[in-house]
Design an enzyme around this catalytic site. Sequence first.
Site, PDB file in Angstrom:
ATOM      1  N   GLU A 153      17.195  33.472  11.179  1.00  0.00           N
ATOM      2  CA  GLU A 153      16.788  32.068  11.265  1.00  0.00           C
ATOM      3  C   GLU A 153      17.220  31.560  12.634  1.00  0.00           C
ATOM      4  O   GLU A 153      18.235  30.896  12.785  1.00  0.00           O
ATOM      5  CB  GLU A 153      17.430  31.261  10.130  1.00  0.00           C
ATOM      6  CG  GLU A 153      16.790  29.916   9.912  1.00  0.00           C
ATOM      7  CD  GLU A 153      17.330  29.217   8.673  1.00  0.00           C
ATOM      8  OE1 GLU A 153      16.805  28.140   8.348  1.00  0.00           O
ATOM      9  OE2 GLU A 153      18.259  29.737   8.012  1.00  0.00           O
ATOM     10  N   ALA A 164      21.509  22.733  10.168  1.00  0.00           N
ATOM     11  CA  ALA A 164      22.915  23.144  10.131  1.00  0.00           C
ATOM     12  C   ALA A 164      23.156  24.326  11.053  1.00  0.00           C
ATOM     13  O   ALA A 164      23.837  25.291  10.699  1.00  0.00           O
ATOM     14  CB  ALA A 164      23.313  23.491   8.705  1.00  0.00           C
ATOM     15  N   HIS A 222      12.223  25.187  11.428  1.00  0.00           N
ATOM     16  CA  HIS A 222      13.113  24.459  12.350  1.00  0.00           C
ATOM     17  C   HIS A 222      12.317  24.050  13.589  1.00  0.00           C
ATOM     18  O   HIS A 222      12.648  24.406  14.720  1.00  0.00           O
ATOM     19  CB  HIS A 222      14.327  25.304  12.712  1.00  0.00           C
ATOM     20  CG  HIS A 222      15.354  25.351  11.619  1.00  0.00           C
ATOM     21  ND1 HIS A 222      16.243  24.327  11.384  1.00  0.00           N
ATOM     22  CD2 HIS A 222      15.600  26.296  10.680  1.00  0.00           C
ATOM     23  CE1 HIS A 222      16.999  24.634  10.341  1.00  0.00           C
ATOM     24  NE2 HIS A 222      16.629  25.822   9.895  1.00  0.00           N
ATOM     25  N   ASN A 258      12.089  21.123   5.015  1.00  0.00           N
ATOM     26  CA  ASN A 258      13.459  21.051   5.537  1.00  0.00           C
ATOM     27  C   ASN A 258      13.507  21.647   6.941  1.00  0.00           C
ATOM     28  O   ASN A 258      13.013  22.745   7.188  1.00  0.00           O
ATOM     29  CB  ASN A 258      14.421  21.781   4.616  1.00  0.00           C
ATOM     30  CG  ASN A 258      14.423  21.207   3.212  1.00  0.00           C
ATOM     31  OD1 ASN A 258      14.075  21.873   2.251  1.00  0.00           O
ATOM     32  ND2 ASN A 258      14.800  19.942   3.083  1.00  0.00           N
ATOM     33  N   HIS A 293      17.405  19.982  -1.994  1.00  0.00           N
ATOM     34  CA  HIS A 293      16.595  20.048  -0.784  1.00  0.00           C
ATOM     35  C   HIS A 293      15.252  19.341  -0.931  1.00  0.00           C
ATOM     36  O   HIS A 293      14.721  18.819   0.057  1.00  0.00           O
ATOM     37  CB  HIS A 293      16.347  21.510  -0.389  1.00  0.00           C
ATOM     38  CG  HIS A 293      17.528  22.187   0.228  1.00  0.00           C
ATOM     39  ND1 HIS A 293      18.603  22.609  -0.516  1.00  0.00           N
ATOM     40  CD2 HIS A 293      17.793  22.517   1.516  1.00  0.00           C
ATOM     41  CE1 HIS A 293      19.490  23.173   0.291  1.00  0.00           C
ATOM     42  NE2 HIS A 293      19.018  23.122   1.525  1.00  0.00           N
ATOM     43  N   ASP A 327      18.200  29.748   0.155  1.00  0.00           N
ATOM     44  CA  ASP A 327      18.869  29.327   1.392  1.00  0.00           C
ATOM     45  C   ASP A 327      20.368  29.237   1.142  1.00  0.00           C
ATOM     46  O   ASP A 327      21.072  28.394   1.712  1.00  0.00           O
ATOM     47  CB  ASP A 327      18.312  27.989   1.882  1.00  0.00           C
ATOM     48  CG  ASP A 327      18.722  27.659   3.319  1.00  0.00           C
ATOM     49  OD1 ASP A 327      19.095  28.586   4.052  1.00  0.00           O
ATOM     50  OD2 ASP A 327      18.684  26.472   3.699  1.00  0.00           O
ATOM     51  N   GLY A 363      22.294  24.268   3.810  1.00  0.00           N
ATOM     52  CA  GLY A 363      22.105  25.445   2.974  1.00  0.00           C
ATOM     53  C   GLY A 363      22.311  25.126   1.509  1.00  0.00           C
ATOM     54  O   GLY A 363      22.644  24.004   1.119  1.00  0.00           O
TER      55      GLY A 363
END
Length: 437
Positions: A153, A164, A222, A258, A293, A327, A363
């Site tokens: 990731e 995060a 992301h 997310n 989430h 996650d 997470g």
Amino acid sequence: MTDAARTPPHRTNRPPQVPAHLPTQVLAGRVVTPTSVLDDGVVVVQGDRIAWVGERNRATAAGYDVTDLAPAEPGTTLVPGLVDLHDHGGGGASFPDATSAEEVLVAAREHLRHGTTSLVASLVTAPRQVLLERVATLADVAGTGDLVGIHLEGPFLSRARCGAQNPHDMLDGDPVLVREIAAAARGHLRTMTVAPEVRGVVGPGGVIETLVEVGALPSIGHTDATTEQTEAAIAAALAALAAAGRPGARLTATHLFNGMRPLHHRDPGPIAACLAAAARGQMVVELVADGTHLAHGTVRSVVGLVGAHVDADGHVAGPDAVALVTDAMAAAGMADGTYELGPVRVAVADGVARLADGGSIAGGTSHLLDVVREAVAAGVGLVDAVRAASWTPAVVLGLEDVGGLVTGRRADVVRTDADLRVQQVLRAGADVGGAAD
């Protein structure tokens, strides 16, 4: 680059038959297959394979004597071993921080005893040398079969949507680093999350093309990309997969919603592009449907929008464009407290993980069976929820012998109670216990 770096492992074909002389186990209960629920079903295991699945009243005709088989406890449910595409750890151990195989196994076994029999270990953005060292450690464990692959990731992510992760370690696209990671992974690199707008990710010789070259799948996440940038990245990935002789492969979206620019009717961003690609059968979107989430309504809506497929008999069934993921981080299965996730500290309170500095969600703390249970509570059908946590992620990974209670597949079976709480886990026919152990 070696052939091992190019070719993902574990892509085995289903055997044509199961030898009848092997030790036999017969499990009974409500059986969840990839397309239906058998209310009074039987799963016959011989050796490490599933020999037969069907209604109890048809077992004798299939050659299996179940007259002495005691009735299952009310509510007993049999589901396949689950497949998690996105998991950073559990049981107090963190894949991004593990420096030994023993630490990796702590997390892998935590999820195994809760029903996840095929686990992809996920790393987070970190300095180059740390990434290479962590990948090499995970590859050692993947080589024994205790992991089915490695997911990175980062580090080619948006600093504006870092979540995060440490934005200072995020890089422009670097194909050389991708090849170094693939070599360290020794054939076990499965996926990498990338942001389309980051320089060097999309384009000739960029990160997306290089990932396909080394046998991995790009995953969009992301990201602060526009819809058009995301569409271009998806098109580039699909073209690269087709050119590599993998035209049926689908890329993924890392925990949709997310770590992404929010959906807005005048600025749809990456979410709209990912949903459209999923609806076209080009992408599988991950959902962290753990009740933290995503709202229940979001989960229901996505499964309803892109989840359905039409089977060979013309029936609509199963979310083939949705993969439930955890996650998870080190706190999965642990008490509230403070934990590490790579370079950041995470505080867990009431089971919710947030950055100690800033408060962003950091997470998950659930096991994948918990996510399935939460998805059902959100209104997703049982078959759909189980399929999204087993069959669909197995297809993403190219694993043809796991992911469903199907004759000839590996005997990964999870026995639960009526509330989908684990009681027993079989992996390749071997009893590995359960969460109560």
